[in-house]
Design a protein around this motif. Structure first.
Motif, short mmCIF file in Angstrom:
data_model
loop_
_atom_site.label_atom_id
_atom_site.label_comp_id
_atom_site.label_asym_id
_atom_site.label_seq_id
_atom_site.Cartn_x
_atom_site.Cartn_y
_atom_site.Cartn_z
N ALA A 174 0.83 -1.21 0.00
CA ALA A 174 0.00 0.00 0.00
C ALA A 174 0.86 1.25 0.00
O ALA A 174 0.54 2.24 -0.66
N ALA A 175 1.97 1.21 0.74
CA ALA A 175 2.86 2.38 0.81
C ALA A 175 3.47 2.69 -0.55
O ALA A 175 3.88 3.84 -0.80
N GLN A 176 3.51 1.70 -1.44
CA GLN A 176 4.00 1.92 -2.81
C GLN A 176 2.94 2.55 -3.70
O GLN A 176 3.18 2.79 -4.88
N GLY A 177 1.75 2.79 -3.14
CA GLY A 177 0.67 3.41 -3.91
C GLY A 177 -0.28 2.41 -4.54
O GLY A 177 -1.13 2.78 -5.35
N ARG A 178 -0.18 1.15 -4.16
CA ARG A 178 -1.07 0.13 -4.72
C ARG A 178 -2.41 0.11 -3.97
O ARG A 178 -2.50 0.55 -2.83
N THR A 179 -3.42 -0.46 -4.63
CA THR A 179 -4.72 -0.67 -4.02
C THR A 179 -4.74 -2.08 -3.43
O THR A 179 -4.53 -3.05 -4.17
N VAL A 180 -4.98 -2.20 -2.12
CA VAL A 180 -4.90 -3.50 -1.45
C VAL A 180 -6.21 -3.75 -0.70
O VAL A 180 -6.56 -3.02 0.23
N LEU A 181 -6.95 -4.80 -1.12
CA LEU A 181 -8.20 -5.20 -0.47
C LEU A 181 -7.99 -6.57 0.17
O LEU A 181 -7.59 -7.52 -0.51
N VAL A 182 -8.25 -6.67 1.47
CA VAL A 182 -7.97 -7.90 2.22
C VAL A 182 -9.22 -8.34 2.97
O VAL A 182 -9.76 -7.59 3.78
N SER A 183 -9.66 -9.56 2.69
CA SER A 183 -10.78 -10.15 3.44
C SER A 183 -10.21 -11.07 4.50
O SER A 183 -9.31 -11.87 4.23
N SER A 184 -10.71 -10.94 5.73
CA SER A 184 -10.21 -11.79 6.82
C SER A 184 -11.24 -11.89 7.93
O SER A 184 -11.99 -10.96 8.19
#
Length: 306
Positions: A174-184
């Motif tokens: 995420a810090a690299q500017g990516r979109t991160v979606l995490v289900s948990s």
């Protein structure tokens, strides 16, 4: 960025997802939460074009998934860690994926090293533990160096060291500017990992906000108080309209008041305080409070609040 717009999915008379809209922003880890049967997996499959919506649409950086050329270069996903031919080695599996999307072969060894599987790269994936399979699934998601990443239960099977690794890893992405979606379902871990939350129940949106805002607005704040004259102080606080619960050894738990307000009552009445500690609710408490009515299967004890 991921944009879900009016997503609906029906299976006959069953509505798995109902008019669901949310946005997942780049540069932040977004937790995707909901009780069992809430529609999380169905939603993630629609994001990836694996299920076709009955209504609505999903856009990835403004484009539907099925319109993306060489999709692994744009979107990476881990939905099922065991989705690998058991007789293929980890490296062979990744080589097959790389060739299908025009990804350089050197990238295979880079991602194997990134997830710590270099030493077992030529071993059959069928002999991998669940934790090793999770790492291979993460390597598959990273293969095309995508800007958008989806992970479904990525910490399953990982030991504490592995859980810490994946937390820092996702935050680094995420810090690299990516979109991160995490289900948990591991809410204590999501509280440490995700900055934002999308919470659904029975296929509908319950909340979309920052993790801190979700906890603050969904769970009752309380202040823990210790005082030698705790019985008199409890009466004074109740006279002010505050809810006071008396615990062991004169410990008071006060709801409906800030630490400052409690301190002012003490000062105005000559009460000595030994402790005045605001208690922040956990993500688990906030989640249970807000999604309790959306649980698909409830035991008798759960329904009674036990």
């Amino acid at each position: 960025m991921i944009e879900a717009i009016g997503l609906t999915k029906r299976y006959g008379s069953t509505v798995a997802v109902n008019d669901l809209s949310f946005t997942v922003r780049p540069g932040r880890v977004t937790g995707f939460l909901g009780p069992n049967g809430a529609g999380k997996s169905t939603t993630m499959r629609m994001v990836l074009g694996l299920d076709r919506p009955t209504a609505g649409r999903v856009l990835i950086d403004g484009t539907p998934y099925n319109k993306i050329k060489n999709p692994l270069r744009s979107v990476g996903a881990l939905l099922d860690a065991k989705w690998v031919h058991p007789n293929r080695s980890a490296r062979t599996h990744l080589l097959w994926m790389a060739r299908s999307n025009g990804i350089p072969v050197r990238r295979v060894d880079e991602v194997l090293d990134e997830v710590g599987l270099t030493k077992v790269a030529r071993k059959r994936a069928g002999g991998f533990s669940l934790g090793m399979s999770q790492r291979l699934g993460i390597a598959s998601a990273l293969l095309g160096d995508p800007k958008v990443l989806l992970f479904d239960e990525p910490v399953n099977g990982l030991d504490p060291e592995g859980i810490l690794w994946i937390r820092r890893f996702m935050q680094g992405l995420a810090a690299q500017g990516r979109t991160v979606l995490v289900s948990s379902h591991l809410l204590s871990e999501m509280a440490l990992t995700a900055e934002d939350l999308v919470v659904i129940g029975r296929g509908e949106l319950i909340a979309q906000c920052s993790t801190a805002e979700f906890i603050d607005r969904s769970a009752k704040a309380a202040v823990l108080v210790r005082a030698p004259e705790w019985q008199r102080f409890a009466t004074l606080l109740r006279d002010k309209g505050f809810a006071v619960a008396e615990g062991a050894e004169g410990v008071l738990t006060v709801e409906g008041a800030t630490g400052a307000e409690i301190g002012e009552v003490a000062a105005g009445n000559g009460v000595v305080l030994h402790e005045l500690s605001p208690q922040r609710a956990s993500l688990e408490e906030a989640f249970m409070q807000l999604t309790g009515d959306s649980v698909e299967y409830q035991t008798g004890s759960a329904e009674k609040g036990v």
